[in-house]
Design a protein around this motif. Structure first.
Motif, mmCIF file in Angstrom:
data_model
loop_
_atom_site.group_PDB
_atom_site.id
_atom_site.type_symbol
_atom_site.label_atom_id
_atom_site.label_comp_id
_atom_site.label_asym_id
_atom_site.label_seq_id
_atom_site.Cartn_x
_atom_site.Cartn_y
_atom_site.Cartn_z
ATOM 1 N N ARG A 213 36.326 -46.709 18.972
ATOM 2 C CA ARG A 213 36.507 -46.519 20.419
ATOM 3 C C ARG A 213 36.892 -47.822 21.116
ATOM 4 O O ARG A 213 36.789 -47.937 22.340
ATOM 5 C CB ARG A 213 35.210 -45.976 21.043
ATOM 6 N N ASN B 264 33.884 -39.389 31.110
ATOM 7 C CA ASN B 264 34.698 -38.432 30.344
ATOM 8 C C ASN B 264 34.223 -37.001 30.508
ATOM 9 O O ASN B 264 33.123 -36.643 30.096
ATOM 10 C CB ASN B 264 34.676 -38.817 28.861
ATOM 11 N N SER C 196 34.534 -37.618 22.902
ATOM 12 C CA SER C 196 35.344 -37.189 21.748
ATOM 13 C C SER C 196 35.875 -35.774 21.910
ATOM 14 O O SER C 196 36.618 -35.290 21.061
ATOM 15 C CB SER C 196 34.506 -37.261 20.465
ATOM 16 N N TYR D 202 38.121 -34.361 23.850
ATOM 17 C CA TYR D 202 39.353 -34.218 24.626
ATOM 18 C C TYR D 202 40.185 -33.116 23.987
ATOM 19 O O TYR D 202 40.196 -32.954 22.774
ATOM 20 C CB TYR D 202 40.123 -35.542 24.674
ATOM 21 N N THR E 262 44.271 -37.379 25.722
ATOM 22 C CA THR E 262 44.294 -38.063 24.429
ATOM 23 C C THR E 262 43.043 -38.920 24.284
ATOM 24 O O THR E 262 42.369 -39.221 25.277
ATOM 25 C CB THR E 262 45.511 -39.013 24.334
ATOM 26 N N GLY E 263 42.771 -39.348 23.041
ATOM 27 C CA GLY E 263 41.630 -40.219 22.798
ATOM 28 C C GLY E 263 41.730 -41.511 23.598
ATOM 29 O O GLY E 263 40.717 -42.028 24.084
ATOM 30 N N GLU E 264 42.969 -42.024 23.776
ATOM 31 C CA GLU E 264 43.138 -43.303 24.513
ATOM 32 C C GLU E 264 42.662 -43.165 25.962
ATOM 33 O O GLU E 264 42.150 -44.115 26.552
ATOM 34 C CB GLU E 264 44.609 -43.753 24.538
ATOM 35 N N THR F 232 40.184 -41.662 26.988
ATOM 36 C CA THR F 232 38.720 -41.636 27.102
ATOM 37 C C THR F 232 38.111 -42.996 26.733
ATOM 38 O O THR F 232 36.906 -43.093 26.514
ATOM 39 C CB THR F 232 38.107 -40.542 26.196
ATOM 40 N N ARG F 233 38.946 -44.008 26.672
ATOM 41 C CA ARG F 233 38.467 -45.352 26.296
ATOM 42 C C ARG F 233 37.269 -45.753 27.163
ATOM 43 O O ARG F 233 37.355 -45.755 28.408
ATOM 44 C CB ARG F 233 39.610 -46.349 26.490
ATOM 45 N N ARG G 41 37.316 -29.638 19.093
ATOM 46 C CA ARG G 41 38.272 -29.770 20.208
ATOM 47 C C ARG G 41 39.083 -28.483 20.369
ATOM 48 O O ARG G 41 39.315 -28.010 21.475
ATOM 49 C CB ARG G 41 39.238 -30.934 19.943
#
Ligand SMILES: Cc1ncc(COP(=O)(O)O)c(C=O)c1O
Length: 408
Positions: A89, A180, A216, A218, A224-226, A228-229, A304
């Protein structure tokens, strides 16, 4: 006979059933009820057979420490596994900066115990997670609400509320955030705001508690995962970060973690000792084995996908049955649809009619620290099946029709 109620502390008197009701845990005992109230994961998605195998191996008795007391900080191999999750992450952390908790909920509570004196000002979003409200209320914090925009907390209102507290001689101690797919609004905090908040917290000497159980989850095609940084990835000094295995593995294991500067973690260890000595060793070892065997990594895309399809099913039925009356934004991940009711209809009164129709949800006002939210309801799509979702929304439509007939 002695009445223990007379012996309650100020905190004890504040802890009553309304706190539990905020969590949506007071369920009428009726058969055939559809619950959109509980933010539970779908138990059909727990990796039953893999967890069974892992547990059988752990209980074979070969390693007697499995059922012993453990270190307060937590099971060392699990902490090391969590460091790899954090690295994925974008967070480089060390063993000294992590402590295992009994879910993210204990993380909120321990952080609050460490930081909040009675009367200290805590900022929370409007709306926010009721379990965190309960922790701060029990410590007699002064809670101030901050409005949200579509992309998370309103920076303008944050500044206004902060200034108002300052002007009243009450410096703000901390800001609690769920960046998130927030519970209950489903909102995703924008990357620009995340960066700004690190700077804001440093400038205002305010701690951010970043509670991230849904990061996680999303949904492909929506986020996208990015996106949720963690805020923490860019501001380690001013952020206490909370993670959890409740949504990505199983909440019954009650395992989460906190990441904080090492001197804070040492104090958290002392707070953890006072609370429960250490999190259950068996659960910690199960989670660690599940990470090392790749169970969580393999499960994540399925979760997901399944929750995205449930979101779609709920939205589709809502649009079809109630699209002319209700408003909501499509959540890009997580478990919740946050719905605005038509005028003339309030959350509590609608819940009464919904219970008659055998469907329940959480009233919007349960998520507000300023008495607002009566025109909102939270619908969880995570636990019910597709057919329950359809049945539940049809029942909700009947409840709403009755409520509107009555309010005319
Ligand atoms: C925002 C938030 N924080 C914490 C929790 C508690 O999670 P855990 O099971 O990890 O204690 C929840 C549970 O729904 C939640 O929504």
């Amino acid at each position: 006979m002695m009445d223990l109620a007379h012996s309650l502390s100020a905190t004890g008197r504040r802890l009553n059933e309304s706190v539990i009701r905020r969590m949506g845990s007071v369920i009428p005992t009726q058969g055939n009820l559809v619950s959109f109230a509980h933010g539970f994961p779908d138990s059909r998605l727990f990796p039953w057979s893999e967890l069974g195998e892992i547990t059988a191996g752990l209980l074979s008795g070969v390693d007697s420490t499995t059922l012993q007391y453990g270190e307060m900080r937590g099971y060392k191999p699990l902490i090391e596994s969590i460091l790899t999750i954090l690295a994925a992450r974008g967070i480089t952390a060390s063993y000294e900066e992590v402590i295992i908790t009994c879910g993210a909920q204990q993380g909120v509570d321990l952080a609050a115990r460490l930081l909040v004196d009675p009367g200290d000002v805590v900022l929370m979003e409007l709306p926010t997670y009721p379990g965190a409200i309960a922790s701060f209320v029990s410590l007699q914090a002064t809670i101030a609400g901050v409005e949200q925009d579509d992309d998370g907390i309103s920076l303008e209102d944050l500044e206004t509320v902060w200034r108002r507290q300052q002007a009243n001689g009450r410096p703000v101690k901390l800001l609690y955030l769920v960046p998130n797919f927030q519970n209950p609004s489903g909102r995703l905090l924008s990357l620009e705001k995340r960066k700004y908040l690190v700077d804001w917290a440093e400038r205002h000497s305010t701690v951010i508690i970043e509670d991230d159980p849904y990061g996680s989850l999303y949904f492909e095609g929506s986020a996208t995962g990015e996106e949720t940084r963690p805020i923490c990835a860019d501001g380690r000094e001013c952020v206490i970060y909370l993670g959890s295995f409740s949504k990505m593995l199983a909440p019954g294991l009650r395992i989460g973690w906190m990441l904080a500067p090492a001197p804070i973690v040492r104090r958290l260890e002392a707070a953890k000792m006072a609370a429960d000595l250490n999190s259950g060793m068996l659960s910690q070892r199960i989670v660690d084995a599940a990470i090392r065997r790749g169970v969580i990594g393999r499960l994540a895309p399925t979760l997901r996908d399944v929750y995205r399809r449930k979101r779609d099913a709920m939205e589709q039925t809502l649009r079809h049955e109630l699209g002319h009356l209700l408003r909501w934004s499509t959540p890009k991940g997580g478990f919740f649809l946050w719905v605005t009711l038509p005028s003339g209809c309030t959350d509590r009164s609608l819940l009464g009619r919904a219970i008659e129709q055998r469907v329940i949800f959480v009233t919007g006002s349960a998520f507000y620290v300023d008495g607002g939210g009566h025109n909102k309801i939270r619908l969880s799509f995570s636990a019910p099946s597709h057919s329950q979702i359809r049945r539940g929304i049809t029942r909700l439509a009947a409840a709403l029709a009755a409520e509107l007939r009555h309010s005319v």
